[in-house]
Design a protein around this motif. Sequence first.
Motif, PDB file in Angstrom:
ATOM      1  N   ALA A  45     -18.092  15.029  -6.154  1.00 28.16           N
ATOM      2  CA  ALA A  45     -19.157  15.543  -7.026  1.00 28.16           C
ATOM      3  C   ALA A  45     -20.232  14.475  -7.262  1.00 28.16           C
ATOM      4  CB  ALA A  45     -18.578  15.994  -8.354  1.00 28.16           C
ATOM      5  N   ASP A  46     -21.480  14.906  -7.234  1.00 28.62           N
ATOM      6  CA  ASP A  46     -22.585  13.997  -7.527  1.00 28.62           C
ATOM      7  C   ASP A  46     -22.434  13.424  -8.924  1.00 28.62           C
ATOM      8  OD1 ASP A  46     -23.808  14.474  -5.078  1.00 28.62           O
ATOM      9  OD2 ASP A  46     -25.114  16.045  -5.861  1.00 28.62           O
ATOM     10  N   GLY A  47     -22.599  12.126  -9.042  1.00 33.72           N
ATOM     11  CA  GLY A  47     -22.591  11.470 -10.342  1.00 33.72           C
ATOM     12  C   GLY A  47     -21.215  11.146 -10.902  1.00 33.72           C
ATOM     13  N   TYR A  48     -20.152  11.355 -10.123  1.00 32.32           N
ATOM     14  CA  TYR A  48     -18.822  11.120 -10.693  1.00 32.32           C
ATOM     15  C   TYR A  48     -18.570   9.642 -10.976  1.00 32.32           C
ATOM     16  CZ  TYR A  48     -16.196   9.129  -6.760  1.00 32.32           C
ATOM     17  OH  TYR A  48     -15.727   8.299  -5.789  1.00 32.32           O
ATOM     18  N   GLN A  49     -19.145   8.731 -10.181  1.00 35.00           N
ATOM     19  CA  GLN A  49     -18.928   7.306 -10.428  1.00 35.00           C
ATOM     20  C   GLN A  49     -19.528   6.893 -11.767  1.00 35.00           C
ATOM     21  OE1 GLN A  49     -20.657   8.249  -7.548  1.00 35.00           O
ATOM     22  NE2 GLN A  49     -19.579   7.426  -5.782  1.00 35.00           N
ATOM     23  N   ASN A  50     -20.738   7.358 -12.037  1.00 31.93           N
ATOM     24  CA  ASN A  50     -21.370   7.035 -13.311  1.00 31.93           C
ATOM     25  C   ASN A  50     -20.595   7.658 -14.474  1.00 31.93           C
ATOM     26  OD1 ASN A  50     -23.448   5.948 -15.057  1.00 31.93           O
ATOM     27  ND2 ASN A  50     -24.140   8.055 -15.266  1.00 31.93           N
ATOM     28  N   ALA A  51     -20.113   8.886 -14.286  1.00 34.90           N
ATOM     29  CA  ALA A  51     -19.330   9.541 -15.335  1.00 34.90           C
ATOM     30  C   ALA A  51     -18.058   8.749 -15.638  1.00 34.90           C
ATOM     31  CB  ALA A  51     -18.982  10.973 -14.933  1.00 34.90           C
ATOM     32  N   LEU A  52     -17.380   8.274 -14.600  1.00 31.43           N
ATOM     33  CA  LEU A  52     -16.184   7.447 -14.809  1.00 31.43           C
ATOM     34  C   LEU A  52     -16.530   6.163 -15.556  1.00 31.43           C
ATOM     35  CD1 LEU A  52     -14.178   7.711 -11.466  1.00 31.43           C
ATOM     36  CD2 LEU A  52     -13.306   8.190 -13.748  1.00 31.43           C
ATOM     37  N   LEU A  91     -19.316  19.836 -12.162  1.00 28.60           N
ATOM     38  CA  LEU A  91     -18.588  18.577 -12.303  1.00 28.60           C
ATOM     39  C   LEU A  91     -19.537  17.403 -12.167  1.00 28.60           C
ATOM     40  CD1 LEU A  91     -15.546  19.395 -10.009  1.00 28.60           C
ATOM     41  CD2 LEU A  91     -15.568  19.423 -12.492  1.00 28.60           C
ATOM     42  N   PRO A  92     -19.279  16.324 -12.841  1.00 23.56           N
ATOM     43  CA  PRO A  92     -18.235  16.076 -13.824  1.00 23.56           C
ATOM     44  C   PRO A  92     -18.649  16.525 -15.218  1.00 23.56           C
ATOM     45  CG  PRO A  92     -19.422  14.052 -13.390  1.00 23.56           C
ATOM     46  CD  PRO A  92     -20.022  15.110 -12.503  1.00 23.56           C
ATOM     47  N   TYR A  93     -17.657  16.775 -16.054  1.00 21.09           N
ATOM     48  CA  TYR A  93     -17.903  17.110 -17.451  1.00 21.09           C
ATOM     49  C   TYR A  93     -16.740  16.603 -18.294  1.00 21.09           C
ATOM     50  CZ  TYR A  93     -14.793  21.131 -16.565  1.00 21.09           C
ATOM     51  OH  TYR A  93     -13.739  21.932 -16.221  1.00 21.09           O
ATOM     52  N   THR A 112     -22.356  13.923 -20.052  1.00 17.32           N
ATOM     53  CA  THR A 112     -21.278  13.071 -19.553  1.00 17.32           C
ATOM     54  C   THR A 112     -21.815  11.807 -18.884  1.00 17.32           C
ATOM     55  OG1 THR A 112     -19.829  14.978 -19.287  1.00 17.32           O
ATOM     56  CG2 THR A 112     -19.267  13.060 -18.001  1.00 17.32           C
ATOM     57  N   ALA A 113     -23.000  11.876 -18.327  1.00 15.37           N
ATOM     58  CA  ALA A 113     -23.612  10.730 -17.659  1.00 15.37           C
ATOM     59  C   ALA A 113     -24.214   9.725 -18.641  1.00 15.37           C
ATOM     60  CB  ALA A 113     -24.692  11.205 -16.696  1.00 15.37           C
ATOM     61  N   SER A 114     -24.241  10.077 -19.925  1.00 17.46           N
ATOM     62  CA  SER A 114     -24.889   9.228 -20.928  1.00 17.46           C
ATOM     63  C   SER A 114     -23.881   8.769 -21.981  1.00 17.46           C
ATOM     64  CB  SER A 114     -26.011  10.012 -21.611  1.00 17.46           C
ATOM     65  OG  SER A 114     -26.444   9.368 -22.772  1.00 17.46           O
ATOM     66  N   TYR A 115     -23.700   7.468 -22.087  1.00 17.82           N
ATOM     67  CA  TYR A 115     -22.795   6.912 -23.098  1.00 17.82           C
ATOM     68  C   TYR A 115     -23.181   7.370 -24.495  1.00 17.82           C
ATOM     69  CZ  TYR A 115     -20.429   3.537 -26.069  1.00 17.82           C
ATOM     70  OH  TYR A 115     -19.661   2.954 -27.047  1.00 17.82           O
ATOM     71  N   SER A 116     -24.457   7.307 -24.825  1.00 16.91           N
ATOM     72  CA  SER A 116     -24.894   7.645 -26.189  1.00 16.91           C
ATOM     73  C   SER A 116     -24.668   9.120 -26.505  1.00 16.91           C
ATOM     74  CB  SER A 116     -26.347   7.250 -26.420  1.00 16.91           C
ATOM     75  OG  SER A 116     -27.192   7.946 -25.541  1.00 16.91           O
ATOM     76  N   CYS A 117     -24.841   9.987 -25.531  1.00 14.90           N
ATOM     77  CA  CYS A 117     -24.604  11.417 -25.758  1.00 14.90           C
ATOM     78  C   CYS A 117     -23.126  11.682 -26.013  1.00 14.90           C
ATOM     79  CB  CYS A 117     -25.098  12.237 -24.568  1.00 14.90           C
ATOM     80  SG  CYS A 117     -24.878  14.016 -24.793  1.00 14.90           S
ATOM     81  N   VAL A 118     -22.257  11.157 -25.151  1.00 21.19           N
ATOM     82  CA  VAL A 118     -20.814  11.359 -25.326  1.00 21.19           C
ATOM     83  C   VAL A 118     -20.362  10.767 -26.655  1.00 21.19           C
ATOM     84  CG1 VAL A 118     -18.510  10.849 -24.409  1.00 21.19           C
ATOM     85  CG2 VAL A 118     -20.359  11.469 -22.849  1.00 21.19           C
ATOM     86  N   ASP A 119     -20.856   9.574 -26.970  1.00 22.52           N
ATOM     87  CA  ASP A 119     -20.491   8.919 -28.224  1.00 22.52           C
ATOM     88  C   ASP A 119     -20.868   9.769 -29.435  1.00 22.52           C
ATOM     89  OD1 ASP A 119     -19.634   6.673 -29.902  1.00 22.52           O
ATOM     90  OD2 ASP A 119     -21.776   6.313 -30.229  1.00 22.52           O
ATOM     91  N   SER A 120     -22.070  10.292 -29.469  1.00 27.63           N
ATOM     92  CA  SER A 120     -22.497  11.091 -30.628  1.00 27.63           C
ATOM     93  C   SER A 120     -21.704  12.393 -30.729  1.00 27.63           C
ATOM     94  CB  SER A 120     -24.000  11.376 -30.578  1.00 27.63           C
ATOM     95  OG  SER A 120     -24.315  12.251 -29.527  1.00 27.63           O
ATOM     96  N   LYS A 121     -21.396  13.023 -29.605  1.00 26.75           N
ATOM     97  CA  LYS A 121     -20.611  14.270 -29.632  1.00 26.75           C
ATOM     98  C   LYS A 121     -19.184  14.004 -30.088  1.00 26.75           C
ATOM     99  CE  LYS A 121     -23.964  16.671 -27.771  1.00 26.75           C
ATOM    100  NZ  LYS A 121     -24.812  17.531 -28.512  1.00 26.75           N
ATOM    101  N   MET A 122     -18.612  12.882 -29.678  1.00 30.31           N
ATOM    102  CA  MET A 122     -17.250  12.529 -30.097  1.00 30.31           C
ATOM    103  C   MET A 122     -17.210  12.230 -31.594  1.00 30.31           C
ATOM    104  SD  MET A 122     -15.801  10.418 -26.808  1.00 30.31           S
ATOM    105  CE  MET A 122     -14.145  10.217 -27.447  1.00 30.31           C
TER     106      MET A 122
END
Length: 127
Positions: A45-52, A91-93, A112-122
Amino acid sequence: MKRFLLLVTLIVLSITDVSAAVSFSNALANNDNKPMAVLVYADWADGYQNALLQFRRIQKSYGTSFDFVELNITKKEAKEYSDRFKIMAGLPYVMLYKTKCKKARYLDKKCTASYSCVDSKMQTFIK
Protein backbone atom coordinates in the motif's frame (compact mmCIF):
# COMPACT_ATOMS: atom_id res chain seq x y z
CA MET A 1 15.17 11.48 -4.55
CA LYS A 2 12.15 9.25 -3.89
CA ARG A 3 14.38 6.19 -3.78
CA PHE A 4 16.68 7.90 -1.31
CA LEU A 5 13.78 8.84 0.97
CA LEU A 6 12.40 5.31 0.75
CA LEU A 7 15.80 3.88 1.66
CA VAL A 8 16.15 6.24 4.64
CA THR A 9 12.62 5.36 5.81
CA LEU A 10 13.33 1.64 5.58
CA ILE A 11 16.56 2.05 7.54
CA VAL A 12 14.78 4.04 10.24
CA LEU A 13 12.01 1.43 10.42
CA SER A 14 14.52 -1.39 10.74
CA ILE A 15 16.33 0.22 13.70
CA THR A 16 13.25 1.60 15.44
CA ASP A 17 12.33 -0.24 18.65
CA VAL A 18 8.91 -1.79 18.20
CA SER A 19 8.79 -3.66 21.49
CA ALA A 20 5.65 -1.73 22.46
CA ALA A 21 3.59 -3.51 19.78
CA VAL A 22 1.54 -6.51 20.94
CA SER A 23 -0.43 -9.19 19.13
CA PHE A 24 -4.04 -8.51 18.25
CA SER A 25 -5.27 -11.38 20.45
CA ASN A 26 -3.42 -10.00 23.49
CA ALA A 27 -4.72 -6.49 22.89
CA LEU A 28 -8.24 -7.80 22.39
CA ALA A 29 -8.12 -9.75 25.65
CA ASN A 30 -7.00 -6.61 27.48
CA ASN A 31 -9.40 -4.19 25.75
CA ASP A 32 -11.77 -3.93 28.70
CA ASN A 33 -8.88 -2.48 30.75
CA LYS A 34 -6.96 -0.54 28.14
CA PRO A 35 -7.79 0.96 24.73
CA MET A 36 -6.01 -0.41 21.69
CA ALA A 37 -4.73 1.22 18.55
CA VAL A 38 -4.51 -1.01 15.49
CA LEU A 39 -2.54 0.07 12.43
CA VAL A 40 -4.00 -1.86 9.50
CA TYR A 41 -1.68 -1.86 6.49
CA ALA A 42 -0.20 -3.90 3.67
CA ASP A 43 3.39 -3.74 2.52
CA TRP A 44 2.20 -2.97 -1.02
CA ALA A 45 0.00 0.00 0.00
CA ASP A 46 1.16 3.52 -0.81
CA GLY A 47 2.40 5.34 2.27
CA TYR A 48 2.66 2.30 4.55
CA GLN A 49 6.28 3.08 5.53
CA ASN A 50 5.36 6.56 6.71
CA ALA A 51 2.31 5.18 8.54
CA LEU A 52 4.51 2.66 10.37
CA LEU A 53 6.98 5.39 11.27
CA GLN A 54 4.26 7.70 12.66
CA PHE A 55 2.56 4.80 14.49
CA ARG A 56 5.83 3.84 16.18
CA ARG A 57 6.41 7.46 17.21
CA ILE A 58 2.93 7.47 18.76
CA GLN A 59 3.76 4.24 20.61
CA LYS A 60 6.74 5.92 22.22
CA SER A 61 4.63 8.93 23.23
CA TYR A 62 1.76 6.96 24.78
CA GLY A 63 3.81 4.24 26.42
CA THR A 64 1.55 1.76 28.18
CA SER A 65 -1.70 3.77 28.11
CA PHE A 66 -2.73 1.96 24.88
CA ASP A 67 -2.03 -1.48 23.46
CA PHE A 68 -0.54 -0.99 20.00
CA VAL A 69 -1.02 -3.54 17.23
CA GLU A 70 0.71 -3.44 13.85
CA LEU A 71 -1.45 -5.55 11.56
CA ASN A 72 -0.10 -6.38 8.11
CA ILE A 73 -3.09 -7.83 6.26
CA THR A 74 -0.81 -9.96 4.09
CA LYS A 75 0.31 -11.97 7.13
CA LYS A 76 -1.42 -14.97 8.69
CA GLU A 77 -2.01 -13.18 12.03
CA ALA A 78 -4.46 -10.80 10.31
CA LYS A 79 -7.05 -13.58 9.96
CA GLU A 80 -8.19 -13.25 13.58
CA TYR A 81 -8.76 -9.54 13.03
CA SER A 82 -10.57 -10.02 9.72
CA ASP A 83 -12.79 -12.71 11.25
CA ARG A 84 -14.02 -10.14 13.77
CA PHE A 85 -13.80 -6.82 11.89
CA LYS A 86 -14.07 -5.73 8.28
CA ILE A 87 -10.79 -4.70 6.67
CA MET A 88 -11.59 -1.50 4.84
CA ALA A 89 -10.17 -0.04 1.67
CA GLY A 90 -7.79 2.89 1.82
CA LEU A 91 -4.83 1.26 3.53
CA PRO A 92 -3.10 2.17 5.74
CA TYR A 93 -5.45 3.32 8.48
CA VAL A 94 -5.71 3.19 12.27
CA MET A 95 -8.60 1.82 14.31
CA LEU A 96 -9.00 2.78 17.96
CA TYR A 97 -11.00 0.45 20.22
CA LYS A 98 -12.12 0.51 23.85
CA THR A 99 -14.72 -1.05 26.13
CA LYS A 100 -14.42 -4.56 24.68
CA CYS A 101 -14.46 -3.08 21.15
CA LYS A 102 -17.91 -1.55 21.68
CA LYS A 103 -16.47 1.89 21.01
CA ALA A 104 -14.34 2.40 17.93
CA ARG A 105 -12.89 5.22 15.90
CA TYR A 106 -11.54 5.08 12.35
CA LEU A 107 -8.55 7.24 11.38
CA ASP A 108 -8.23 7.43 7.62
CA LYS A 109 -5.08 7.21 5.53
CA LYS A 110 -4.50 10.97 5.55
CA CYS A 111 -4.72 11.19 9.34
CA THR A 112 -2.62 8.04 9.80
CA ALA A 113 0.23 9.70 7.88
CA SER A 114 0.32 12.60 10.35
CA TYR A 115 1.66 12.26 13.89
CA SER A 116 -0.26 15.33 15.09
CA CYS A 117 -3.56 14.09 13.66
CA VAL A 118 -3.26 10.62 15.22
CA ASP A 119 -2.13 12.17 18.50
CA SER A 120 -5.10 14.54 18.72
CA LYS A 121 -7.61 11.79 17.83
CA MET A 122 -6.11 9.45 20.45
CA GLN A 123 -6.26 12.16 23.12
CA THR A 124 -9.96 12.78 22.50
CA PHE A 125 -10.69 9.05 22.25
CA ILE A 126 -9.38 8.24 25.74
CA LYS A 127 -11.39 11.02 27.42
